[in-house]
Design a protein around this motif. Sequence first.
Motif, PDB file in Angstrom:
ATOM      1  N   ASP A   3     -60.260  73.373 -50.507  1.00  0.00           N
ATOM      2  CA  ASP A   3     -60.626  74.242 -49.394  1.00  0.00           C
ATOM      3  C   ASP A   3     -59.415  74.493 -48.507  1.00  0.00           C
ATOM      4  N   ASP A   5     -57.975  76.737 -44.687  1.00  0.00           N
ATOM      5  CA  ASP A   5     -58.409  77.305 -43.403  1.00  0.00           C
ATOM      6  C   ASP A   5     -58.638  78.812 -43.547  1.00  0.00           C
ATOM      7  N   ILE A   6     -57.625  79.485 -44.091  1.00  0.00           N
ATOM      8  CA  ILE A   6     -57.722  80.950 -44.169  1.00  0.00           C
ATOM      9  C   ILE A   6     -57.396  81.435 -45.576  1.00  0.00           C
ATOM     10  N   LEU A  27     -51.785  75.995 -40.363  1.00  0.00           N
ATOM     11  CA  LEU A  27     -53.061  76.270 -41.043  1.00  0.00           C
ATOM     12  C   LEU A  27     -52.837  76.289 -42.551  1.00  0.00           C
ATOM     13  N   ARG A  28     -53.853  75.840 -43.302  1.00  0.00           N
ATOM     14  CA  ARG A  28     -53.747  75.927 -44.774  1.00  0.00           C
ATOM     15  C   ARG A  28     -54.185  77.339 -45.181  1.00  0.00           C
ATOM     16  N   ALA A 204     -68.906  77.823 -42.453  1.00  0.00           N
ATOM     17  CA  ALA A 204     -67.878  77.779 -43.504  1.00  0.00           C
ATOM     18  C   ALA A 204     -68.151  78.911 -44.494  1.00  0.00           C
ATOM     19  N   ALA A 216     -63.730  78.232 -46.863  1.00  0.00           N
ATOM     20  CA  ALA A 216     -62.641  78.552 -45.940  1.00  0.00           C
ATOM     21  C   ALA A 216     -63.253  78.782 -44.566  1.00  0.00           C
ATOM     22  N   ARG A 217     -62.428  78.638 -43.537  1.00  0.00           N
ATOM     23  CA  ARG A 217     -62.935  78.881 -42.175  1.00  0.00           C
ATOM     24  C   ARG A 217     -62.874  80.363 -41.823  1.00  0.00           C
ATOM     25  N   ARG A 373     -64.860  85.470 -38.167  1.00  0.00           N
ATOM     26  CA  ARG A 373     -64.587  84.753 -39.424  1.00  0.00           C
ATOM     27  C   ARG A 373     -64.013  85.670 -40.496  1.00  0.00           C
ATOM     28  N   LEU A 407     -59.484  80.903 -34.735  1.00  0.00           N
ATOM     29  CA  LEU A 407     -59.531  79.508 -35.200  1.00  0.00           C
ATOM     30  C   LEU A 407     -59.073  78.551 -34.108  1.00  0.00           C
ATOM     31  N   THR A 408     -58.115  78.984 -33.309  1.00  0.00           N
ATOM     32  CA  THR A 408     -57.656  78.125 -32.212  1.00  0.00           C
ATOM     33  C   THR A 408     -58.802  77.951 -31.208  1.00  0.00           C
ATOM     34  N   ARG A 411     -61.441  75.618 -32.601  1.00  0.00           N
ATOM     35  CA  ARG A 411     -60.991  74.219 -32.611  1.00  0.00           C
ATOM     36  C   ARG A 411     -61.136  73.637 -31.201  1.00  0.00           C
TER      37      ARG A 411
END
Length: 414
Positions: A3, A5-6, A27-28, A204, A216-217, A373, A407-408, A411
């Motif tokens: 998985d 993040d983006i 970020l991944r 998700a 992914a987020r 998203r 995403l920030t 979080r």
Amino acid sequence: MSDVDIVVIGAGAAGIAAARRLSGCGLRVRVLEARQRVGGRAWTLPDPAGIGLDLGCGWLHSAVDNEWTALADELGFAIDTSQPAWSKPALEQGFPAARQNEFRTALDALFERLDRAGHARDDRPAADLLPKDPRWRDLLDAVSTWINGVELAQLSVHDLCRYVDTDVNWRVRAGYGSLIATAAEGLDVMLGSPVTAIDHADRALKIETTRGTFAARAAILTLPTDVLAREAIRFAPALPDKIDAAAALPLGLADKVFMRIAGAHELPIERRLYGATEGEIASFHLRPFGSDLIEVYLGGALARRLEDDDGRAMFAFAVDQFADRMGNDMRGRISFVAASAWARDPLSRGSYSHARIGMSDRRAVLAAPVDDRLFFAGEATSREDFSTAHGAYRSGTRAAEEAIAALTASRQST
Ligand SMILES: Cc1cc2nc3c(=O)[nH]c(=O)nc-3n(C[C@H](O)[C@H](O)[C@H](O)COP(=O)(O)OP(=O)(O)OC[C@H]3O[C@@H](n4cnc5c(N)ncnc54)[C@H](O)[C@@H]3O)c2cc1C
């Protein structure tokens, strides 16, 4: 599949720009690309003469402000700043200078009328502004197909007038496509991975590909509009506004044929030839970079009629028009090198976007995020730079920044 993040969907100019903007943010990020190559509609074939044959984008439009120009310098790509062939008088074979001047006057007058009509409340097709005198209609239409991929009857005046052009056009000697592909080096790109469905019902995302499903987020989608409109990706819940917006911004068609000419030194370097001034018209760019090549441009209905799997029908048409202008002995001197077929390409289905009449505001609808998203990029999402590689770049950067902000914020709220 692991998985991330983006997920960035599509490794064309927009997807590559998005992934570059995201790298270094902690970020991944993974790019999923359906093809076995990066670049999308930016695609250079190498030529033994050492220049790149761009089957897609070739010109750094608005070159001084173009982000790809800066990247070319950074990545060591030589830029050619010489005047484009289309801005010089064309060869006079079959089109003497005096008639070229008349045509130039008709073209300038059309652009002035378009500019004025761009400020009117109601949108209309550009063909409404054609001169009463029918003399130049076919050639004016052909010019529109080279610039916009469609004839003037399908061209929205509002959309066209929003396009920003600084009129500075440069080239990348090794190819615009090579530059864009090189910019993807070092990114996490999974080739041969078409995305088929996105489930965005929960926080998700579930991203389905032909190689498996993963979470992914957030996702940044950069698909060409005709691919999105045909629902190559199924959304759950459905996103009818996005599909409608994509359908309102279809891709017009422009195709290129490269041909080699024996005894090229007899022909001038970097000049244009119009294959005709009436009926179906191809444009010929003679000897780019002083090579022994001719780049042929065909657009709109003509390209749609001739496009086939191996480019032979476009080539035959080009040879006929070239020989008609330059003499029958040219036939035996010309050989086929390469051709594009963007409409037949299931991952593009055309060349560059235009808005249907009255639909130019759909570019903003297509660009708008869904639930913080899903983010949307690609040339068609740009209000002012649509249809270009730098517009794609800017849209990718914009979508990446929207995703970082979302995403920030999420979080911080957890
Ligand atoms: C003949 C021609 C000439 C042009 N000339 C110029 C020019 O001179 N100057 C200029 O600035 N622009 C020019 N353009 C336009 C320019 O090439 C495009 O605007 C730009 O490259 C579009 O980039 P993009 O990232 O928006 O889309 P694309 O490049 O189309 O990228 C989208 C990517 O998504 C991938 N994809 C599709 N479906 C899926 C899926 N289901 N899953 C995963 N991946 C998927 C595609 O394979 C592709 O790689 C030209 C285009 C053509 C065709």
